[in-house]
Scaffold this motif. Sequence first.
Motif, PDB file in Angstrom:
ATOM      1  N   ALA A  54     -10.455 -14.474  -9.075  1.00  0.00           N
ATOM      2  CA  ALA A  54     -10.138 -13.227  -8.378  1.00  0.00           C
ATOM      3  C   ALA A  54     -11.318 -12.746  -7.534  1.00  0.00           C
ATOM      4  O   ALA A  54     -11.171 -12.473  -6.337  1.00  0.00           O
ATOM      5  CB  ALA A  54      -9.736 -12.160  -9.386  1.00  0.00           C
ATOM      6  N   ALA A  55     -12.502 -12.664  -8.148  1.00  0.00           N
ATOM      7  CA  ALA A  55     -13.680 -12.132  -7.429  1.00  0.00           C
ATOM      8  C   ALA A  55     -13.974 -12.943  -6.177  1.00  0.00           C
ATOM      9  O   ALA A  55     -14.190 -12.386  -5.096  1.00  0.00           O
ATOM     10  CB  ALA A  55     -14.885 -12.123  -8.365  1.00  0.00           C
ATOM     11  N   GLY A  56     -13.942 -14.271  -6.311  1.00  0.00           N
ATOM     12  CA  GLY A  56     -14.207 -15.132  -5.160  1.00  0.00           C
ATOM     13  C   GLY A  56     -13.187 -14.931  -4.063  1.00  0.00           C
ATOM     14  O   GLY A  56     -13.525 -14.851  -2.872  1.00  0.00           O
ATOM     15  N   ALA A  57     -11.920 -14.807  -4.442  1.00  0.00           N
ATOM     16  CA  ALA A  57     -10.843 -14.668  -3.447  1.00  0.00           C
ATOM     17  C   ALA A  57     -10.925 -13.352  -2.705  1.00  0.00           C
ATOM     18  O   ALA A  57     -10.909 -13.324  -1.466  1.00  0.00           O
ATOM     19  CB  ALA A  57      -9.485 -14.807  -4.146  1.00  0.00           C
ATOM     20  N   ILE A  58     -11.059 -12.253  -3.428  1.00  0.00           N
ATOM     21  CA  ILE A  58     -11.035 -10.948  -2.750  1.00  0.00           C
ATOM     22  C   ILE A  58     -12.298 -10.731  -1.902  1.00  0.00           C
ATOM     23  O   ILE A  58     -12.277  -9.973  -0.933  1.00  0.00           O
ATOM     24  CB  ILE A  58     -10.845  -9.774  -3.741  1.00  0.00           C
ATOM     25  CG1 ILE A  58     -12.037  -9.638  -4.694  1.00  0.00           C
ATOM     26  CG2 ILE A  58      -9.558  -9.940  -4.529  1.00  0.00           C
ATOM     27  CD1 ILE A  58     -11.943  -8.421  -5.615  1.00  0.00           C
ATOM     28  N   GLY A  59     -13.372 -11.459  -2.232  1.00  0.00           N
ATOM     29  CA  GLY A  59     -14.608 -11.350  -1.433  1.00  0.00           C
ATOM     30  C   GLY A  59     -14.415 -11.888  -0.032  1.00  0.00           C
ATOM     31  O   GLY A  59     -15.164 -11.548   0.886  1.00  0.00           O
ATOM     32  N   GLN A  60     -13.380 -12.743   0.152  1.00  0.00           N
ATOM     33  CA  GLN A  60     -13.106 -13.313   1.480  1.00  0.00           C
ATOM     34  C   GLN A  60     -11.830 -12.742   2.099  1.00  0.00           C
ATOM     35  O   GLN A  60     -11.413 -13.162   3.177  1.00  0.00           O
ATOM     36  CB  GLN A  60     -12.953 -14.829   1.341  1.00  0.00           C
ATOM     37  CG  GLN A  60     -14.157 -15.522   0.735  1.00  0.00           C
ATOM     38  CD  GLN A  60     -13.977 -17.029   0.756  1.00  0.00           C
ATOM     39  OE1 GLN A  60     -12.870 -17.541   0.941  1.00  0.00           O
ATOM     40  NE2 GLN A  60     -15.084 -17.763   0.598  1.00  0.00           N
ATOM     41  N   ALA A  61     -11.176 -11.805   1.380  1.00  0.00           N
ATOM     42  CA  ALA A  61      -9.870 -11.311   1.829  1.00  0.00           C
ATOM     43  C   ALA A  61      -9.979 -10.193   2.852  1.00  0.00           C
ATOM     44  O   ALA A  61     -10.747  -9.250   2.668  1.00  0.00           O
ATOM     45  CB  ALA A  61      -9.073 -10.824   0.627  1.00  0.00           C
ATOM     46  N   ASP A  62      -9.206 -10.321   3.945  1.00  0.00           N
ATOM     47  CA  ASP A  62      -9.085  -9.220   4.900  1.00  0.00           C
ATOM     48  C   ASP A  62      -8.112  -8.186   4.354  1.00  0.00           C
ATOM     49  O   ASP A  62      -8.208  -6.992   4.647  1.00  0.00           O
ATOM     50  CB  ASP A  62      -8.613  -9.764   6.247  1.00  0.00           C
ATOM     51  CG  ASP A  62      -9.583 -10.813   6.779  1.00  0.00           C
ATOM     52  OD1 ASP A  62     -10.645 -10.428   7.304  1.00  0.00           O
ATOM     53  OD2 ASP A  62      -9.303 -12.019   6.582  1.00  0.00           O
ATOM     54  N   VAL A  63      -7.127  -8.675   3.581  1.00  0.00           N
ATOM     55  CA  VAL A  63      -6.164  -7.796   2.916  1.00  0.00           C
ATOM     56  C   VAL A  63      -5.996  -8.280   1.482  1.00  0.00           C
ATOM     57  O   VAL A  63      -5.782  -9.474   1.242  1.00  0.00           O
ATOM     58  CB  VAL A  63      -4.782  -7.825   3.603  1.00  0.00           C
ATOM     59  CG1 VAL A  63      -3.813  -6.887   2.895  1.00  0.00           C
ATOM     60  CG2 VAL A  63      -4.890  -7.488   5.083  1.00  0.00           C
ATOM     61  N   THR A  64      -6.129  -7.377   0.517  1.00  0.00           N
ATOM     62  CA  THR A  64      -5.862  -7.697  -0.879  1.00  0.00           C
ATOM     63  C   THR A  64      -4.655  -6.876  -1.333  1.00  0.00           C
ATOM     64  O   THR A  64      -4.650  -5.650  -1.173  1.00  0.00           O
ATOM     65  CB  THR A  64      -7.067  -7.353  -1.778  1.00  0.00           C
ATOM     66  OG1 THR A  64      -8.196  -8.119  -1.340  1.00  0.00           O
ATOM     67  CG2 THR A  64      -6.774  -7.671  -3.234  1.00  0.00           C
ATOM     68  N   VAL A  65      -3.633  -7.548  -1.837  1.00  0.00           N
ATOM     69  CA  VAL A  65      -2.444  -6.844  -2.315  1.00  0.00           C
ATOM     70  C   VAL A  65      -2.401  -6.975  -3.838  1.00  0.00           C
ATOM     71  O   VAL A  65      -2.283  -8.081  -4.378  1.00  0.00           O
ATOM     72  CB  VAL A  65      -1.148  -7.435  -1.718  1.00  0.00           C
ATOM     73  CG1 VAL A  65       0.043  -6.554  -2.081  1.00  0.00           C
ATOM     74  CG2 VAL A  65      -1.265  -7.590  -0.203  1.00  0.00           C
ATOM     75  N   LEU A  66      -2.508  -5.855  -4.535  1.00  0.00           N
ATOM     76  CA  LEU A  66      -2.499  -5.873  -5.993  1.00  0.00           C
ATOM     77  C   LEU A  66      -1.063  -5.814  -6.506  1.00  0.00           C
ATOM     78  O   LEU A  66      -0.386  -4.793  -6.378  1.00  0.00           O
ATOM     79  CB  LEU A  66      -3.332  -4.701  -6.527  1.00  0.00           C
ATOM     80  CG  LEU A  66      -4.778  -4.660  -6.030  1.00  0.00           C
ATOM     81  CD1 LEU A  66      -5.476  -3.391  -6.515  1.00  0.00           C
ATOM     82  CD2 LEU A  66      -5.545  -5.908  -6.475  1.00  0.00           C
ATOM     83  N   CYS A  67      -0.583  -6.932  -7.057  1.00  0.00           N
ATOM     84  CA  CYS A  67       0.798  -7.022  -7.545  1.00  0.00           C
ATOM     85  C   CYS A  67       0.797  -7.142  -9.065  1.00  0.00           C
ATOM     86  O   CYS A  67       1.375  -8.071  -9.633  1.00  0.00           O
ATOM     87  CB  CYS A  67       1.511  -8.195  -6.895  1.00  0.00           C
ATOM     88  SG  CYS A  67       1.542  -8.092  -5.096  1.00  0.00           S
TER      89      CYS A  67
END
Lengths: 285, 285
Positions: A54-67
């Motif tokens: 999760a941490a690695g992914a959201i660090g590169q995300a322009d948009v994070t959608v919490l589902c």
Amino acid sequence: MKKIVIVGLGLIGGSLALALKGFEDFQIIGVARRQATVDYALSHGVGDDATLDAAGAIGQADVTVLCIDPKDIVTFLAEHRADFKPGSLVTDVCGIKSAIMEAARVLPPEVDFIGCHPMAGTEFSGIEHAFAEMFRGSHLILTPREDSRQAHVALMERMARHIGCQDVVKTTPQEHDAILAYTSQMMHIIAVSVCDDPMLFTCKGFEGSSFRGCTRVAALDVPLWTQLFSLNAPALTGCLDEFIRNLQDYRDVIASGDKGKLSEKLTWSADRKRQMELPGPDLLH
Amino acid sequence: MKKIVIVGLGLIGGSLALALKGFEDFQIIGVARRQATVDYALSHGVGDDATLDAAGAIGQADVTVLCIDPKDIVTFLAEHRADFKPGSLVTDVCGIKSAIMEAARVLPPEVDFIGCHPMAGTEFSGIEHAFAEMFRGSHLILTPREDSRQAHVALMERMARHIGCQDVVKTTPQEHDAILAYTSQMMHIIAVSVCDDPMLFTCKGFEGSSFRGCTRVAALDVPLWTQLFSLNAPALTGCLDEFIRNLQDYRDVIASGDKGKLSEKLTWSADRKRQMELPGPDLLH
């Protein structure tokens, strides 16, 4: 390539990952807690990629959608407050907005948050029930912050169009929660209460589409809905009190045998429904 | 050629006339009260023929299906008791059975009567909303007399298959009315009561399929349902009392803030719903 990271690949997250594929120049990356879910996503093309990090992914995300569930959103935002990419947008899909907007205050000022609630779903849960068409014709509700970036609101509107939403409605977290207590949460309490009747199992073979339509959502995700009902208890109990009063009025008129009065009440209610005009694929079932 | 006469070409009668076309070697003849309805039936092929002459038509009918309101059925049976063809079968489609079976006692011994209730319909009314597929996948309930001819029961079962019913359920008028108060009539009272909420019109744009599914039938045929509710008042008010108790229990647990208790209750209700398994085309909306 820009990235949309979907945290939580359940029914909604999975459907969103399927529906968002091919959206502009974004890559769709799913984040799951279990390797089995990541494997399923990769083998079924739920999104373009999937990971446990999760941490690695959201660090590169322009948009994070919490589902994920409301209380998991609160925990996730607190734990990962420093991991989001500066200048990025964080959003969610959950059915309660005041508590979520409050929890999003932990984010640093350079990370934007817009509350989101797509009015779609089924009574099933899990990635294996996800389908790309879930959002077709549904409303998408947004609760932006006062200082949310217009570019982010516009991006959410384009995402909504891409997944097939009928329209985008902007409102405040408070109004969202007050109205959803009526249009969604109460429908679920009605469904489970109907199923609590001892006659439930003897009625099989005698039910029509009105019964299926009313009780469909009774097979709900218990941990999720326990949170949603609890987080919106004052509004929900208020709606239930009003509904019980209206039911009792009908019950008493029927018991009284006054057909004129009953006919008057039914005319009034049926006219209100006709004025609502809620077209939908379920109208003729 | 044998004849099936359908008295009343409204939503149900019209749909039945369309669905029965081509059934074995029967000719389908509709009877209406207004010339405009007869003309519509003839020009749209609703049945094979249509007429205003009820007495003449039923005198030649091997099967007469009464597709009119309960109190009109009572009047029609009394007025036309001597007009039915000896040896023929008379049946109906209405949502109440005790009162109809009682009214059918006026028929001469050589005319058979089998109560019938196809669990199908829409929130619309009138021949212009009729469609041949209405009965596909629905239950058809029969309440034969003790002395109803087996050949007539078998004929009804073949008709049910032809119009696409999922199955045929035989029961007593009393059991039918007790169960239908729960599965059908109460769903309609729930729908109108939800629409009585002052929030109805402000909620537009915030509703999902659970709201549409629950309120769809609120736009009901007032004269018809006033009769159905009134003719089944004791059973219906009993169901409403039970439902209001179950709603109140949920309301109180939510108000108490006891999440453990709420989760327990939801688990119990959701499990009951899952055990019911009511598949239907509306499941995924």
